[in-house]
Design a protein around this motif. Structure first.
Motif, PDB file in Angstrom:
ATOM      1  N   LEU A 129       0.834  -1.199   0.000  1.00 11.93           N
ATOM      2  CA  LEU A 129       0.000   0.000   0.000  1.00 11.93           C
ATOM      3  C   LEU A 129       0.868   1.247   0.000  1.00 11.93           C
ATOM      4  CD1 LEU A 129      -2.902   1.198   0.231  1.00 11.93           C
ATOM      5  CD2 LEU A 129      -2.515   1.274   2.706  1.00 11.93           C
ATOM      6  N   VAL A 130       0.527   2.199  -0.859  1.00 10.05           N
ATOM      7  CA  VAL A 130       1.254   3.467  -0.954  1.00 10.05           C
ATOM      8  C   VAL A 130       0.406   4.612  -0.405  1.00 10.05           C
ATOM      9  CG1 VAL A 130       2.322   5.129  -2.513  1.00 10.05           C
ATOM     10  CG2 VAL A 130       2.575   2.672  -2.941  1.00 10.05           C
ATOM     11  N   SER A 131      -0.852   4.678  -0.821  1.00 11.83           N
ATOM     12  CA  SER A 131      -1.711   5.779  -0.387  1.00 11.83           C
ATOM     13  C   SER A 131      -3.167   5.428  -0.619  1.00 11.83           C
ATOM     14  CB  SER A 131      -1.364   7.070  -1.141  1.00 11.83           C
ATOM     15  OG  SER A 131      -1.642   6.919  -2.534  1.00 11.83           O
ATOM     16  N   VAL A 132      -4.042   6.216  -0.007  1.00  7.40           N
ATOM     17  CA  VAL A 132      -5.483   6.074  -0.198  1.00  7.40           C
ATOM     18  C   VAL A 132      -6.056   7.465  -0.435  1.00  7.40           C
ATOM     19  CG1 VAL A 132      -7.679   5.281   0.752  1.00  7.40           C
ATOM     20  CG2 VAL A 132      -5.558   4.073   1.340  1.00  7.40           C
ATOM     21  N   GLU A 133      -6.873   7.590  -1.467  1.00  9.96           N
ATOM     22  CA  GLU A 133      -7.531   8.857  -1.762  1.00  9.96           C
ATOM     23  C   GLU A 133      -9.014   8.731  -1.436  1.00  9.96           C
ATOM     24  OE1 GLU A 133      -8.077  12.079  -5.454  1.00  9.96           O
ATOM     25  OE2 GLU A 133      -7.135  10.125  -5.799  1.00  9.96           O
ATOM     26  N   HIS A 134      -9.547   9.725  -0.715  1.00  7.42           N
ATOM     27  CA  HIS A 134     -10.950   9.721  -0.320  1.00  7.42           C
ATOM     28  C   HIS A 134     -11.668  10.827  -1.096  1.00  7.42           C
ATOM     29  CE1 HIS A 134      -8.857   7.772   3.006  1.00  7.42           C
ATOM     30  NE2 HIS A 134      -8.246   8.925   3.254  1.00  7.42           N
ATOM     31  N   LEU A 135     -12.604  10.442  -1.950  1.00  8.04           N
ATOM     32  CA  LEU A 135     -13.326  11.418  -2.751  1.00  8.04           C
ATOM     33  C   LEU A 135     -14.696  11.709  -2.152  1.00  8.04           C
ATOM     34  CD1 LEU A 135     -12.628  10.222  -6.404  1.00  8.04           C
ATOM     35  CD2 LEU A 135     -11.304  11.831  -5.016  1.00  8.04           C
ATOM     36  N   ASP A 136     -15.226  12.857  -2.471  1.00 12.12           N
ATOM     37  CA  ASP A 136     -16.621  13.157  -2.171  1.00 12.12           C
ATOM     38  C   ASP A 136     -17.476  12.180  -2.971  1.00 12.12           C
ATOM     39  OD1 ASP A 136     -19.211  14.114  -2.086  1.00 12.12           O
ATOM     40  OD2 ASP A 136     -18.641  16.218  -2.297  1.00 12.12           O
ATOM     41  N   PRO A 137     -18.351  11.420  -2.304  1.00  9.40           N
ATOM     42  CA  PRO A 137     -19.152  10.433  -3.032  1.00  9.40           C
ATOM     43  C   PRO A 137     -19.992  11.032  -4.165  1.00  9.40           C
ATOM     44  CG  PRO A 137     -19.333  10.092  -0.676  1.00  9.40           C
ATOM     45  CD  PRO A 137     -18.603  11.389  -0.859  1.00  9.40           C
ATOM     46  N   ALA A 138     -20.313  12.317  -4.044  1.00  6.38           N
ATOM     47  CA  ALA A 138     -21.133  12.959  -5.077  1.00  6.38           C
ATOM     48  C   ALA A 138     -20.304  13.568  -6.196  1.00  6.38           C
ATOM     49  CB  ALA A 138     -22.013  14.031  -4.443  1.00  6.38           C
ATOM     50  N   SER A 139     -18.986  13.491  -6.109  1.00  2.19           N
ATOM     51  CA  SER A 139     -18.133  14.102  -7.133  1.00  2.19           C
ATOM     52  C   SER A 139     -18.237  13.341  -8.442  1.00  2.19           C
ATOM     53  CB  SER A 139     -16.679  14.116  -6.665  1.00  2.19           C
ATOM     54  OG  SER A 139     -16.169  12.791  -6.610  1.00  2.19           O
ATOM     55  N   PRO A 140     -17.970  14.005  -9.550  1.00  2.00           N
ATOM     56  CA  PRO A 140     -18.018  13.322 -10.848  1.00  2.00           C
ATOM     57  C   PRO A 140     -17.058  12.141 -10.926  1.00  2.00           C
ATOM     58  CG  PRO A 140     -17.994  15.706 -11.140  1.00  2.00           C
ATOM     59  CD  PRO A 140     -17.746  15.464  -9.696  1.00  2.00           C
ATOM     60  N   MET A 182      -1.143   3.710   5.593  1.00  3.65           N
ATOM     61  CA  MET A 182      -2.351   4.518   5.713  1.00  3.65           C
ATOM     62  C   MET A 182      -2.261   5.448   6.924  1.00  3.65           C
ATOM     63  SD  MET A 182      -6.386   3.428   6.113  1.00  3.65           S
ATOM     64  CE  MET A 182      -6.364   2.365   4.677  1.00  3.65           C
ATOM     65  N   ARG A 183      -1.744   4.934   8.018  1.00  6.84           N
ATOM     66  CA  ARG A 183      -1.568   5.764   9.208  1.00  6.84           C
ATOM     67  C   ARG A 183      -0.556   6.875   8.939  1.00  6.84           C
ATOM     68  NH1 ARG A 183      -1.572   4.172  15.384  1.00  6.84           N
ATOM     69  NH2 ARG A 183      -0.487   5.958  16.320  1.00  6.84           N
ATOM     70  N   ALA A 184       0.536   6.543   8.268  1.00  5.14           N
ATOM     71  CA  ALA A 184       1.552   7.542   7.960  1.00  5.14           C
ATOM     72  C   ALA A 184       0.993   8.643   7.069  1.00  5.14           C
ATOM     73  CB  ALA A 184       2.753   6.880   7.295  1.00  5.14           C
ATOM     74  N   GLN A 185       0.108   8.282   6.145  1.00  8.19           N
ATOM     75  CA  GLN A 185      -0.513   9.285   5.296  1.00  8.19           C
ATOM     76  C   GLN A 185      -1.396  10.223   6.111  1.00  8.19           C
ATOM     77  OE1 GLN A 185      -2.630   7.792   1.802  1.00  8.19           O
ATOM     78  NE2 GLN A 185      -4.166   9.400   2.028  1.00  8.19           N
ATOM     79  N   ALA A 186      -2.137   9.664   7.064  1.00  7.39           N
ATOM     80  CA  ALA A 186      -3.027  10.480   7.890  1.00  7.39           C
ATOM     81  C   ALA A 186      -2.266  11.292   8.927  1.00  7.39           C
ATOM     82  CB  ALA A 186      -4.050   9.580   8.579  1.00  7.39           C
ATOM     83  N   CYS A 187      -1.107  10.778   9.380  1.00  9.13           N
ATOM     84  CA  CYS A 187      -0.317  11.433  10.438  1.00  9.13           C
ATOM     85  C   CYS A 187       1.133  11.542   9.971  1.00  9.13           C
ATOM     86  CB  CYS A 187      -0.395  10.639  11.734  1.00  9.13           C
ATOM     87  SG  CYS A 187      -2.057  10.215  12.268  1.00  9.13           S
ATOM     88  N   PHE A 310     -11.121   7.983   7.924  1.00  8.73           N
ATOM     89  CA  PHE A 310     -11.002   9.088   6.976  1.00  8.73           C
ATOM     90  C   PHE A 310     -11.811   8.707   5.737  1.00  8.73           C
ATOM     91  CE2 PHE A 310      -7.290   8.527   9.581  1.00  8.73           C
ATOM     92  CZ  PHE A 310      -7.093   9.790  10.122  1.00  8.73           C
ATOM     93  N   GLY A 311     -12.927   9.390   5.543  1.00 10.14           N
ATOM     94  CA  GLY A 311     -13.809   9.029   4.439  1.00 10.14           C
ATOM     95  C   GLY A 311     -14.336   7.621   4.616  1.00 10.14           C
ATOM     96  N   GLY A 312     -14.122   6.784   3.616  1.00 14.77           N
ATOM     97  CA  GLY A 312     -14.542   5.390   3.677  1.00 14.77           C
ATOM     98  C   GLY A 312     -13.407   4.453   4.028  1.00 14.77           C
ATOM     99  N   SER A 313     -12.379   4.967   4.705  1.00 17.40           N
ATOM    100  CA  SER A 313     -11.217   4.159   5.083  1.00 17.40           C
ATOM    101  C   SER A 313     -11.014   4.223   6.593  1.00 17.40           C
ATOM    102  CB  SER A 313      -9.949   4.664   4.383  1.00 17.40           C
ATOM    103  OG  SER A 313     -10.108   4.622   2.976  1.00 17.40           O
ATOM    104  N   THR A 314     -10.503   3.136   7.171  1.00 20.25           N
ATOM    105  CA  THR A 314     -10.256   3.113   8.603  1.00 20.25           C
ATOM    106  C   THR A 314      -9.107   2.174   8.921  1.00 20.25           C
ATOM    107  OG1 THR A 314     -11.395   3.070  10.752  1.00 20.25           O
ATOM    108  CG2 THR A 314     -11.795   1.206   9.273  1.00 20.25           C
ATOM    109  N   LEU A 315      -8.633   2.225  10.159  1.00 19.12           N
ATOM    110  CA  LEU A 315      -7.499   1.427  10.618  1.00 19.12           C
ATOM    111  C   LEU A 315      -7.968   0.342  11.578  1.00 19.12           C
ATOM    112  CD1 LEU A 315      -5.113   4.403  11.484  1.00 19.12           C
ATOM    113  CD2 LEU A 315      -4.974   2.950   9.447  1.00 19.12           C
TER     114      LEU A 315
END
Length: 452
Positions: A129-140, A182-187, A310-315
């Motif tokens: 795992l390198v990173s996780v991107e959380h988008l607005d669910p309503a975004s295009p 994922m933790r490193a990305q958030a912190c 964070f968004g739809g992701s968790t630890l």
């Protein structure tokens, strides 16, 4: 259908996958950074609250077959004098046993069960795992993909090359351990794990059977300690026991957290550190000398986080709450994380219209918030207790009050104080007998029957 991605095929990630499948989810994929799962590590303890969850996953017999149920847990000072002893598992009134197992064998058992239930391609190896991107669910972008979470992995090829892989999902679970990406990305400013200055030497050895052959023992105090418990039940050769041990001592001045940890070491110097720890019932130096291999580790943990989701992701597991092994609770807490997460995710999606991307994303985020509300405060309290030695506090109390030993422990520590240390930790960790036996199941009412 809710699409779930799990980063990490350790005990936490595998238990989460089985829990989610048991709760009725079917689109689950685990991405693991190593190219081959091997039975690494030494012994761990699965406490009754974890064994309850494994039982409800339909794994009771399989796990029991590779484990030993300890009859007692006994604490001693560094002279081998008894401080506190209590029955464990079924002998203590639980409806489920405690089991001592080899970590690697247990991990492979879970992996085989994941592949049996979820399919042979459910675990993708060689994917970091390198990173996780959380988008607005309503975004295009989210609407176009049909999902709001994007996990990016680096996949290593057999020939040494690598490529980036992006996976869209409704849920991304970070089960990628104490060095979680994922933790490193958030912190990003958190830094490395926190070392308390103690060094652990772990190993296994076959030695003459001690006590009843099923007792887990801890001897010493906050500066130096020895732990051992059987990994193989006494059988035809009842005079010998295969056991796991941990020798622990504060590092000498000049050793720091940048030392070259996690490697095999010569048992000789460690044996000398415990040279005078030869008790009537256990010869500690002889156990160390008999080790097949001894691995050296720092005792590290992570500070509690203010947020896991964070968004739809968790630890989950060590990525969320790595803690000292005081209390033997790390693997058990990871299993309970997975079960709790699956419970809330099923409750928020079962019987509801989650056919649209936005409705599904909203249900997922509500579920992850409920999971975090259940688990984060509880594990933060437990982490703090492990920093205060957890149930092993009784050994430090004995040392503080009688560093040269005692005629009887109750001369220096009242019986009710010893009892409260033991009970207080069980309550905080969620496995006090009455509370655990009476607690409602974490299997959702909507869950299908266990498949054969």
């Amino acid at each position: 259908m809710v699409k779930i991605v799990i980063a990490g095929a350790g005990i936490g990630g595998l238990a989460a996958a089985l829990s989610l499948h048991r709760a009725g989810f079917r689109d689950i994929t685990i991405y693991e950074r190593v190219r081959e799962l091997k039975p690494l590590g030494v012994g761990i303890n699965l406490l009754p609250h974890a064994v309850r969850e494994l039982t409800e996953l339909g794994l009771a017999d399989e796990v029991a077959a590779i484990g030993v149920p300890p009859s007692r847990l006994s604490y001693y000072n560094r002279f081998g004098q008894p401080i506190w002893s209590e029955p464990r598992g079924l002998d203590a009134g639980y409806r489920w046993p405690q089991l001592s197992v080899h970590r690697g064998e247990f991990q492979l058992l879970l992996a085989r069960e994941v592949e049996r239930r979820l399919g042979s391609d459910a675990i993708r190896l060689g994917c970091r795992l390198v990173s996780v991107e959380h988008l607005d669910p309503a975004s295009p972008e989210a609407r176009a993909a049909g999902h709001a979470e994007f996990a990016r992995f680096v996949r290593e090829g057999a020939g040494g090359g690598a490529e980036e892989v992006e996976v869209a999902a409704d849920v991304v679970i970070g089960a990628d351990g104490i060095h979680s990406a994922m933790r490193a990305q958030a912190c990003p400013d958190e830094g490395g794990p926190v070392w308390n200055g103690l060094i652990l030497w772990r190993g296994t050895a076959t030695v003459p059977t001690y006590l009843d052959g099923r007792t887990m023992i801890m001897a010493g105090d906050g500066e130096q300690k020895f732990v051992s418990y059987p990994l193989v039940a006494p059988g035809a050769d009842a005079g010998a026991t295969r056991l796991n041990f941990i020798a622990e001592r504060r590092a000498p001045e000049g050793v720091d957290e940048t030392a070259d940890w996690n490697h095999a070491v010569d048992p000789g110097p460690i044996e000398q550190l415990f040279a005078d720890w030869s008790f009537d019932w256990l010869d500690v130096p002889a156990v160390i000398a008999a080790a097949d291999e001894i691995l050296e580790y720092p005792m590290v943990d992570r500070n509690a986080l203010p947020q896991w989701t964070f968004g739809g992701s968790t630890l989950i597991g060590d990525a969320a709450h790595a803690m000292y092994p005081n209390g033997s609770n790390g693997a058990s807490q990871a299993i309970i994380d997975g079960r709790t997460l699956a419970f809330h995710l099923a409750n928020e999606t079962a019987g509801r219209d989650v056919s649209t991307d936005v409705a599904r994303a909203n249900a997922v985020r509500t579920a992850l918030e409920a999971y975090e509300a259940d688990r984060r405060p509880a594990t933060a309290r437990l982490l703090e207790m492990t920093r205060q030695l957890g149930p092993e506090k009784v050994m430090q109390l004995a040392y503080d009050r009688a560093p040269q030993g005692f005629a009887h422990v109750n001369d220096v520590i009242p019986a009710d104080e010893l009892q409260e240390v033991a009970d207080g930790y069980k309550r905080a960790a969620g496995f006090h007998p009455s509370a655990l036996n009476e607690r409602a199941s974490l299997t959702p009412e909507s869950a299908p029957e266990v498949e054969d």
